[in-house]
Design a protein around this motif. Structure first.
Motif, PDB file in Angstrom:
ATOM      1  N   GLY A  48       0.812  -1.212   0.000  1.00  0.00           N
ATOM      2  CA  GLY A  48       0.000   0.000   0.000  1.00  0.00           C
ATOM      3  C   GLY A  48       0.845   1.261   0.000  1.00  0.00           C
ATOM      4  N   ALA A  49       1.913   1.261   0.775  1.00  0.00           N
ATOM      5  CA  ALA A  49       2.795   2.429   0.798  1.00  0.00           C
ATOM      6  C   ALA A  49       3.452   2.640  -0.561  1.00  0.00           C
ATOM      7  N   ARG A  50       3.897   1.561  -1.168  1.00  0.00           N
ATOM      8  CA  ARG A  50       4.504   1.693  -2.498  1.00  0.00           C
ATOM      9  C   ARG A  50       3.507   2.284  -3.492  1.00  0.00           C
ATOM     10  N   GLU A  51       2.294   1.759  -3.494  1.00  0.00           N
ATOM     11  CA  GLU A  51       1.275   2.266  -4.418  1.00  0.00           C
ATOM     12  C   GLU A  51       0.933   3.721  -4.109  1.00  0.00           C
ATOM     13  N   SER A  52       0.811   4.036  -2.838  1.00  0.00           N
ATOM     14  CA  SER A  52       0.418   5.388  -2.429  1.00  0.00           C
ATOM     15  C   SER A  52       1.528   6.407  -2.683  1.00  0.00           C
ATOM     16  N   CYS A  67      -4.446   0.601  -0.958  1.00  0.00           N
ATOM     17  CA  CYS A  67      -3.733  -0.656  -1.190  1.00  0.00           C
ATOM     18  C   CYS A  67      -4.612  -1.612  -1.984  1.00  0.00           C
ATOM     19  N   SER A  68      -4.040  -2.169  -3.033  1.00  0.00           N
ATOM     20  CA  SER A  68      -4.784  -3.116  -3.870  1.00  0.00           C
ATOM     21  C   SER A  68      -4.604  -4.565  -3.427  1.00  0.00           C
ATOM     22  N   LEU A  69      -3.745  -4.803  -2.434  1.00  0.00           N
ATOM     23  CA  LEU A  69      -3.525  -6.169  -1.951  1.00  0.00           C
ATOM     24  C   LEU A  69      -4.709  -6.567  -1.076  1.00  0.00           C
ATOM     25  N   LEU A  70      -5.464  -7.544  -1.512  1.00  0.00           N
ATOM     26  CA  LEU A  70      -6.692  -7.921  -0.810  1.00  0.00           C
ATOM     27  C   LEU A  70      -6.519  -9.117   0.110  1.00  0.00           C
ATOM     28  N   GLU A  71      -5.464  -9.888  -0.085  1.00  0.00           N
ATOM     29  CA  GLU A  71      -5.228 -11.081   0.737  1.00  0.00           C
ATOM     30  C   GLU A  71      -3.818 -11.014   1.321  1.00  0.00           C
ATOM     31  N   SER A  72      -3.727 -10.847   2.627  1.00  0.00           N
ATOM     32  CA  SER A  72      -2.419 -10.666   3.247  1.00  0.00           C
ATOM     33  C   SER A  72      -1.741 -11.968   3.658  1.00  0.00           C
ATOM     34  N   HIS A  73      -2.361 -13.107   3.333  1.00  0.00           N
ATOM     35  CA  HIS A  73      -1.738 -14.391   3.679  1.00  0.00           C
ATOM     36  C   HIS A  73      -1.611 -15.299   2.458  1.00  0.00           C
ATOM     37  N   ASN A  74      -1.585 -14.690   1.284  1.00  0.00           N
ATOM     38  CA  ASN A  74      -1.469 -15.396   0.016  1.00  0.00           C
ATOM     39  C   ASN A  74      -0.096 -15.050  -0.571  1.00  0.00           C
ATOM     40  N   VAL A  79       3.941 -11.753  -3.408  1.00  0.00           N
ATOM     41  CA  VAL A  79       5.160 -11.670  -4.220  1.00  0.00           C
ATOM     42  C   VAL A  79       4.868 -10.970  -5.544  1.00  0.00           C
ATOM     43  N   SER A  80       3.745 -11.283  -6.154  1.00  0.00           N
ATOM     44  CA  SER A  80       3.352 -10.640  -7.406  1.00  0.00           C
ATOM     45  C   SER A  80       3.167  -9.134  -7.227  1.00  0.00           C
ATOM     46  N   LYS A  81       2.505  -8.737  -6.149  1.00  0.00           N
ATOM     47  CA  LYS A  81       2.273  -7.308  -5.882  1.00  0.00           C
ATOM     48  C   LYS A  81       3.583  -6.584  -5.568  1.00  0.00           C
ATOM     49  N   LEU A  82       4.478  -7.248  -4.845  1.00  0.00           N
ATOM     50  CA  LEU A  82       5.779  -6.642  -4.570  1.00  0.00           C
ATOM     51  C   LEU A  82       6.559  -6.434  -5.867  1.00  0.00           C
ATOM     52  N   GLU A  83       6.539  -7.425  -6.739  1.00  0.00           N
ATOM     53  CA  GLU A  83       7.230  -7.300  -8.027  1.00  0.00           C
ATOM     54  C   GLU A  83       6.592  -6.210  -8.894  1.00  0.00           C
ATOM     55  N   GLU A  84       5.265  -6.191  -8.923  1.00  0.00           N
ATOM     56  CA  GLU A  84       4.542  -5.192  -9.720  1.00  0.00           C
ATOM     57  C   GLU A  84       4.842  -3.775  -9.233  1.00  0.00           C
ATOM     58  N   THR A  85       4.757  -3.562  -7.919  1.00  0.00           N
ATOM     59  CA  THR A  85       4.984  -2.215  -7.397  1.00  0.00           C
ATOM     60  C   THR A  85       6.442  -1.799  -7.562  1.00  0.00           C
ATOM     61  N   GLN A  86       7.359  -2.742  -7.397  1.00  0.00           N
ATOM     62  CA  GLN A  86       8.766  -2.415  -7.610  1.00  0.00           C
ATOM     63  C   GLN A  86       9.003  -2.012  -9.058  1.00  0.00           C
ATOM     64  N   SER A  87       8.462  -2.772  -9.978  1.00  0.00           N
ATOM     65  CA  SER A  87       8.610  -2.456 -11.395  1.00  0.00           C
ATOM     66  C   SER A  87       8.005  -1.090 -11.731  1.00  0.00           C
TER      67      SER A  87
END
Length: 140
Positions: A48-52, A67-74, A79-87
């Motif tokens: 969420g911080a990265r997106e914001s 924050c677009s991450l809807l499931e915090s235990h998936n 990993v996909s969201k971390l890669e996407e936001t980093q990119s």
């Protein structure tokens, strides 16, 4: 400015390494006997911080947390969201032709590193190993 960008990218990579290293089950862990959310909920805050902050960088000022991450235990989703936001952040920093608010870049870097400190405490409290990159960077 280039040094700050490089440090931010290194820090984003360390976060990715941490979440790639841990198991999906680890995402549910807390720190016992103290107020604590889960490691997965830490990921929610990071994404969420990265997106914001990216949105803030685009418009030049803070516009609130989303924050677009809807499931915090998936794990695959995290990993996909971390890669996407980093990119997305890396692309913005490389392609931005306008004046970048370096205070916002510094705020994002500080936020990410602050979570590294928290994640170190989670790992120690729950007795799991760190990825090699964390051993090198933080001597844990």
């Amino acid at each position: 400015m280039d040094v700050l960008k490089e440090r931010l990218i290194k820090t984003l990579n360390l976060t990715k390494d941490f979440f790639n290293h841990i198991s999906e089950e680890d995402l549910k862990l807390k720190i016992s006997d103290v107020p604590s959310n889960t490691i997965g909920e830490q990921a929610y805050c990071i994404v969420g911080a990265r997106e914001s902050y990216l949105e803030a960088l685009k418009i030049g000022e803070w516009a609130g947390f989303k924050c677009s991450l809807l499931e915090s235990h998936n794990k695959p989703l995290i990993v996909s969201k971390l890669e996407e936001t980093q990119s997305d952040i890396e692309r913005f920093l490389q392609e931005s032709s306008s004046e970048i608010n370096m205070n916002l870049v510094m705020d994002l870097l500080e936020h990410e590193v602050q979570h590294h400190g928290q994640l170190i405490r989670y790992a120690y409290a729950n007795k799991f190993a760190f990825p090699k990159s964390w051993n090198v960077r933080y001597t844990v």
